[in-house]
Design an enzyme around this catalytic site. Structure first.
Site, PDB file in Angstrom:
ATOM      1  N   ASN A 128      -6.226   2.695 -12.465  1.00 42.59           N
ATOM      2  CA  ASN A 128      -5.231   1.706 -12.031  1.00 42.59           C
ATOM      3  C   ASN A 128      -3.842   2.273 -12.254  1.00 42.59           C
ATOM      4  O   ASN A 128      -3.609   3.036 -13.188  1.00 42.59           O
ATOM      5  CB  ASN A 128      -5.402   0.423 -12.866  1.00 42.59           C
ATOM      6  CG  ASN A 128      -4.392  -0.660 -12.493  1.00 42.59           C
ATOM      7  OD1 ASN A 128      -4.217  -0.979 -11.330  1.00 42.59           O
ATOM      8  ND2 ASN A 128      -3.698  -1.198 -13.493  1.00 42.59           N
ATOM      9  N   GLU A 136       5.568   6.191  -9.499  1.00 41.83           N
ATOM     10  CA  GLU A 136       4.163   5.788  -9.296  1.00 41.83           C
ATOM     11  C   GLU A 136       3.505   6.674  -8.246  1.00 41.83           C
ATOM     12  O   GLU A 136       2.369   7.156  -8.439  1.00 41.83           O
ATOM     13  CB  GLU A 136       4.083   4.340  -8.823  1.00 41.83           C
ATOM     14  CG  GLU A 136       4.465   3.312  -9.851  1.00 41.83           C
ATOM     15  CD  GLU A 136       4.417   1.927  -9.269  1.00 41.83           C
ATOM     16  OE1 GLU A 136       3.407   1.591  -8.619  1.00 41.83           O
ATOM     17  OE2 GLU A 136       5.380   1.180  -9.454  1.00 41.83           O
ATOM     18  N   ILE A 156     -10.562  -7.331 -12.339  1.00 36.00           N
ATOM     19  CA  ILE A 156     -11.968  -7.171 -11.927  1.00 36.00           C
ATOM     20  C   ILE A 156     -12.878  -7.511 -13.117  1.00 36.00           C
ATOM     21  O   ILE A 156     -12.500  -7.375 -14.274  1.00 36.00           O
ATOM     22  CB  ILE A 156     -12.229  -5.755 -11.376  1.00 36.00           C
ATOM     23  CG1 ILE A 156     -11.947  -4.669 -12.394  1.00 36.00           C
ATOM     24  CG2 ILE A 156     -11.407  -5.528 -10.123  1.00 36.00           C
ATOM     25  CD1 ILE A 156     -12.330  -3.302 -11.847  1.00 36.00           C
ATOM     26  N   GLY A 199       0.784  -1.225   0.000  1.00 37.43           N
ATOM     27  CA  GLY A 199       0.000   0.000   0.000  1.00 37.43           C
ATOM     28  C   GLY A 199       0.815   1.274   0.000  1.00 37.43           C
ATOM     29  O   GLY A 199       0.394   2.294   0.541  1.00 37.43           O
ATOM     30  N   SER A 200       2.002   1.247  -0.603  1.00 45.14           N
ATOM     31  CA  SER A 200       2.789   2.496  -0.650  1.00 45.14           C
ATOM     32  C   SER A 200       2.112   3.516  -1.569  1.00 45.14           C
ATOM     33  O   SER A 200       2.182   4.713  -1.333  1.00 45.14           O
ATOM     34  CB  SER A 200       4.221   2.225  -1.111  1.00 45.14           C
ATOM     35  OG  SER A 200       4.253   1.825  -2.469  1.00 45.14           O
ATOM     36  N   ASP A 254      -5.029  -3.834 -17.834  1.00 47.43           N
ATOM     37  CA  ASP A 254      -4.048  -2.794 -18.199  1.00 47.43           C
ATOM     38  C   ASP A 254      -4.293  -2.229 -19.592  1.00 47.43           C
ATOM     39  O   ASP A 254      -3.354  -1.987 -20.351  1.00 47.43           O
ATOM     40  CB  ASP A 254      -2.625  -3.382 -18.149  1.00 47.43           C
ATOM     41  CG  ASP A 254      -2.313  -3.925 -16.764  1.00 47.43           C
ATOM     42  OD1 ASP A 254      -1.569  -4.913 -16.693  1.00 47.43           O
ATOM     43  OD2 ASP A 254      -2.840  -3.376 -15.787  1.00 47.43           O
ATOM     44  N   LEU A 258      -4.181  -7.033  -7.124  1.00 51.18           N
ATOM     45  CA  LEU A 258      -3.644  -8.019  -8.079  1.00 51.18           C
ATOM     46  C   LEU A 258      -4.696  -8.794  -8.859  1.00 51.18           C
ATOM     47  O   LEU A 258      -4.385  -9.501  -9.801  1.00 51.18           O
ATOM     48  CB  LEU A 258      -2.707  -8.988  -7.347  1.00 51.18           C
ATOM     49  CG  LEU A 258      -1.477  -8.304  -6.739  1.00 51.18           C
ATOM     50  CD1 LEU A 258      -0.561  -9.328  -6.090  1.00 51.18           C
ATOM     51  CD2 LEU A 258      -0.721  -7.502  -7.795  1.00 51.18           C
ATOM     52  N   HIS A 265       0.053   1.144 -13.035  1.00 54.89           N
ATOM     53  CA  HIS A 265       0.814  -0.020 -13.496  1.00 54.89           C
ATOM     54  C   HIS A 265       2.278   0.389 -13.623  1.00 54.89           C
ATOM     55  O   HIS A 265       2.570   1.470 -14.171  1.00 54.89           O
ATOM     56  CB  HIS A 265       0.263  -0.516 -14.843  1.00 54.89           C
ATOM     57  CG  HIS A 265       0.988  -1.714 -15.355  1.00 54.89           C
ATOM     58  ND1 HIS A 265       0.793  -2.987 -14.838  1.00 54.89           N
ATOM     59  CD2 HIS A 265       1.954  -1.830 -16.306  1.00 54.89           C
ATOM     60  CE1 HIS A 265       1.603  -3.830 -15.467  1.00 54.89           C
ATOM     61  NE2 HIS A 265       2.314  -3.155 -16.363  1.00 54.89           N
TER      62      HIS A 265
END
Ligand code: GRF
Length: 195
Positions: A96, A168, A82, A11-12, A139, A79, A98
């Site tokens: 999202n 990110e 969905i 969760g960074s 993605d 991960l 990536h």
């Protein structure tokens, strides 16, 4: 806006959004949902008095998101792929992060360290990170922000992952801020940023 963050690990990226919501993001994280009850990200949520939920069942997750009146869902190291129903339930409201420059090194099986390993094996000189809208394929949705990271000859998976993760954290914050400020416009496959 009401934000939900879905995680599977440390969760960074979530932490970066928690910090951003205390800074200049016009949104608040109402709930953090993880499909892994050991995810350190759940601890980060609790430490910041954010509702932390361990849930694997997608139907139950959708119920939670509706009950919390969520306006934006951020997949931050989540991960699982969905389902199409989930995507359609929250059309154009799921983003999202990536750890590569989509459409390179992405899709089924490309997540976390594996992405950086493939970049090094391939001998790519530039990689990076991408924030994109989620559609029914992995993605694959319209890209909101990308930032490049140069691969050094001395890089290992760990040193490269560290530098990409830093990017990110920056672009996930910027993308969520732009979304909350309603400066993100989807035109077909392209995303226009009205800064
Ligand atoms: C990040 O590299 C993210 O891009 C990828 O999984 C990792 C999650 O890291 N999808 P964290 O849980 O946000 O620290």
């Amino acid at each position: 806006l009401n934000i939900a963050v879905m995680i599977s690990g440390s969760g960074s990226n979530l932490q970066s959004l928690i910090d951003g919501c205390k800074d200049d993001i016009n949104g608040n994280i109402k709930v953090v949902i993880s499909d892994n009850k050991e995810a350190y990200g759940l601890t980060r949520a609790r430490e910041n008095k954010i509702k932390a939920v361990y849930e694997k069942d997608e139907k139950k997750i959708i119920e939670i998101l509706k009950n919390e009146n969520i306006d934006l869902i951020v997949l931050a190291g989540y991960l699982k792929i969905i389902s199409e129903e989930f995507v359609n339930e929250f059309k154009d409201k799921i983003i999202n992060i990536h750890p590569s420059l989509i459409p390179s090194f992405c899709g089924k099986g490309y997540y976390g360290k594996i992405v950086h390993q493939k970049v090094l094996e391939y001998g790519a000189k530039i990689t990076g990170a991408t924030v994109h809208f989620v559609d029914e394929m992995a993605d694959n949705g319209p890209i909101i922000i990308q930032e490049a990271v140069y691969v050094e000859d001395t890089d290992t998976v760990d040193t490269l992952q560290k530098r990409v993760l830093h990017v990110e954290h920056k672009i996930i914050k910027k993308a969520v801020k732009l979304f909350c400020d309603k400066k993100v416009e989807i035109r077909g496959r392209r995303v226009l940023i009205n800064e």
